[in-house]
Design an enzyme around this catalytic site. Sequence first.
Site, short mmCIF file in Angstrom:
data_model
loop_
_atom_site.label_atom_id
_atom_site.label_comp_id
_atom_site.label_asym_id
_atom_site.label_seq_id
_atom_site.Cartn_x
_atom_site.Cartn_y
_atom_site.Cartn_z
N ASN A 97 0.82 -1.22 0.00
CA ASN A 97 0.00 0.00 0.00
C ASN A 97 0.86 1.28 0.00
OD1 ASN A 97 0.99 0.11 2.58
ND2 ASN A 97 -0.99 -0.10 3.62
N ASP A 142 -4.08 -1.99 -0.14
CA ASP A 142 -3.92 -2.41 1.24
C ASP A 142 -4.36 -3.87 1.37
OD1 ASP A 142 -3.77 -0.73 4.13
OD2 ASP A 142 -4.72 -2.70 4.20
N ALA A 164 4.64 -7.55 4.78
CA ALA A 164 3.93 -6.31 5.12
C ALA A 164 3.53 -6.31 6.60
CB ALA A 164 2.68 -6.19 4.25
N THR A 175 10.65 -12.55 13.64
CA THR A 175 11.71 -11.74 14.23
C THR A 175 12.27 -12.40 15.48
OG1 THR A 175 12.07 -9.69 15.47
CG2 THR A 175 9.83 -10.43 15.33
N TYR A 198 5.24 -5.49 19.54
CA TYR A 198 5.70 -5.90 18.20
C TYR A 198 6.00 -7.40 18.17
CZ TYR A 198 8.96 -6.68 14.37
OH TYR A 198 9.60 -7.21 13.27
N PHE A 229 17.27 -11.68 12.48
CA PHE A 229 17.96 -10.87 13.48
C PHE A 229 18.06 -9.46 12.88
CE2 PHE A 229 18.93 -13.59 17.14
CZ PHE A 229 18.14 -14.67 16.74
N ILE A 244 24.73 6.40 21.37
CA ILE A 244 25.01 5.01 21.76
C ILE A 244 24.29 4.77 23.08
CG2 ILE A 244 26.83 3.42 22.51
CD1 ILE A 244 28.71 4.85 20.57
N1 LIG Z 1 14.27 -4.74 9.23
C1 LIG Z 1 14.61 -5.68 10.14
O1 LIG Z 1 15.75 -5.71 10.66
C2 LIG Z 1 13.60 -6.73 10.54
C3 LIG Z 1 13.95 -7.64 11.56
C4 LIG Z 1 13.03 -8.63 11.92
C5 LIG Z 1 11.81 -8.73 11.26
N2 LIG Z 1 11.48 -7.82 10.29
C6 LIG Z 1 10.18 -7.97 9.64
O2 LIG Z 1 10.40 -8.06 8.23
C7 LIG Z 1 9.33 -7.45 7.50
C8 LIG Z 1 9.91 -6.45 6.53
O3 LIG Z 1 10.67 -5.49 7.26
P1 LIG Z 1 11.19 -4.18 6.52
O4 LIG Z 1 12.29 -3.62 7.36
O5 LIG Z 1 11.43 -4.49 5.10
O6 LIG Z 1 9.89 -3.25 6.68
P2 LIG Z 1 9.41 -2.05 5.76
O7 LIG Z 1 8.62 -1.15 6.66
O8 LIG Z 1 10.53 -1.47 4.98
O9 LIG Z 1 8.41 -2.78 4.73
C9 LIG Z 1 7.09 -3.14 5.06
C10 LIG Z 1 6.25 -2.88 3.82
O10 LIG Z 1 4.91 -3.32 4.06
C11 LIG Z 1 4.00 -2.37 3.53
N3 LIG Z 1 2.74 -2.52 4.29
C12 LIG Z 1 2.56 -2.42 5.63
N4 LIG Z 1 1.29 -2.65 5.96
C13 LIG Z 1 0.63 -2.93 4.79
C14 LIG Z 1 -0.72 -3.27 4.48
N5 LIG Z 1 -1.67 -3.34 5.43
N6 LIG Z 1 -1.04 -3.49 3.18
C15 LIG Z 1 -0.10 -3.42 2.20
N7 LIG Z 1 1.18 -3.10 2.44
C16 LIG Z 1 1.55 -2.86 3.73
C17 LIG Z 1 4.70 -1.03 3.70
O11 LIG Z 1 4.25 -0.02 2.80
C18 LIG Z 1 6.16 -1.41 3.43
O12 LIG Z 1 6.49 -1.28 2.06
C19 LIG Z 1 8.39 -6.86 8.55
O13 LIG Z 1 7.33 -7.77 8.73
C20 LIG Z 1 9.25 -6.78 9.80
O14 LIG Z 1 8.48 -6.89 10.96
C21 LIG Z 1 12.35 -6.83 9.93
#
Ligand SMILES: NC(=O)c1ccc[n+]([C@@H]2O[C@H](COP(=O)([O-])OP(=O)(O)OC[C@H]3O[C@@H](n4cnc5c(N)ncnc54)[C@H](O)[C@@H]3O)[C@@H](O)[C@H]2O)c1
Length: 326
Positions: free
Chosen positions: A32, A50, A71, A114, A138, A166, A204
């Site tokens: 979205n 969405d 997402a 996560t 979360y 991680f 930090i």
């Molecule tokens: N970045 C990290 O280090 C990390 C670590 C552990 C887990 N995660 C998990 O990995 C996944 C991706 O992380 P990221 O850092 O790429 O996040 P991000 O926020 O960059 O990407 C999430 C994407 O989902 C889309 N989105 C959210 N809700 C939506 C909905 N209802 N409908 C359609 N699109 C929707 C957002 O627009 C975004 O593009 C997440 O689920 C996050 O919890 C990330």
Amino acid sequence: MRVLVTGGAGYIGSHTARRLKASGFQPVIFDNLSVGHAFALVGMDSIVADLADRDALSAALRRVDAVMHFAAFSGVSESVRDPRKYFHNNVQTGLSLLHAVLDAGIRYFILSSTCAVYGPPSRVPIPIDTPRLPINPYGATKLALEHALEAYSAAHGLQYASLRYFNAAGADESGAIGELHRPETHLIPNALLTASGQRSELQIFGSDYPTPDGTCIRDYIHVNDLADAHILALRYLHNGGESAAFNLGTGTGYSVLEVVQAVEAVTGRPLPRRVCPRRAGDPPALIADPSHANKLLQWKPSRNLRDMVSNAWQWMQSPTYLKAQT
Ligand SMILES: NC(=O)c1ccc[n+]([C@@H]2O[C@H](COP(=O)([O-])OP(=O)(O)OC[C@H]3O[C@@H](n4cnc5c(N)ncnc54)[C@H](O)[C@@H]3O)[C@@H](O)[C@H]2O)c1
């Protein structure tokens, strides 16, 4: 195989979608753009909608054989301040997606989970069978989806992999896509923003942890190594592998000061820094035991901390990043 990549305009989803395409899969991004970026959709088959939009979602699901679900909202502190936002998007909308997946007869589902599902670990590196006791909303939202997948797999035969990341870091080696979160809460991009003069100093949080240099230790994993793990997990399930959870980290931890040194070495610039009080709920060390993923998925991360920092630095100087940042 056609794969729906929810959140494919975000950081990890966009890298995975590109690597799926390069590996001969047909990814369809569903995002979205609430947090994601239009630059991530260039050259990709995508649907901007969405996940709560049932019609758009069922039309998309008719086109695919598997789902990779990225997402979600992922700010730990924000989830404490505004848990409703997190339970709504990550659990309520996530469950609607899962139900639509079952209704569509799709067999393979890969969840972005996560290490926050574990809470403060009693053992480091963290084995895959560590009890899951999250200490923030979360982590609780991700655990709720893990539980649903376990139950739906047992009852309905859905094949799933819960991938517990991680700390994702780095950027695609092409420089075309990378990390851009607003606000930026992750250490490596914040350190690079400081090196480039866009932040006056790096904060930090705590220098009195029971670690060799007193700062927190985390397991940083290159985003393209994560992306590869998704492809291996899908192949594993498709070849009849049993549904399971996997820790995705390198198994090696780096302290905040070691990351600072890597940033100074890559950028050639000294990093102004200030030690602040510890943040509530930050464990001293979070390091994966990835042996389950190494063994069952044949997954071996190939990029090190210096690669993560230099790819991120290259990305942050790219025209795409500079344009999207303004
Ligand atoms: N970045 C990290 O280090 C990390 C670590 C552990 C887990 N995660 C998990 O990995 C996944 C991706 O992380 P990221 O850092 O790429 O996040 P991000 O926020 O960059 O990407 C999430 C994407 O989902 C889309 N989105 C959210 N809700 C939506 C909905 N209802 N409908 C359609 N699109 C929707 C957002 O627009 C975004 O593009 C997440 O689920 C996050 O919890 C990330």
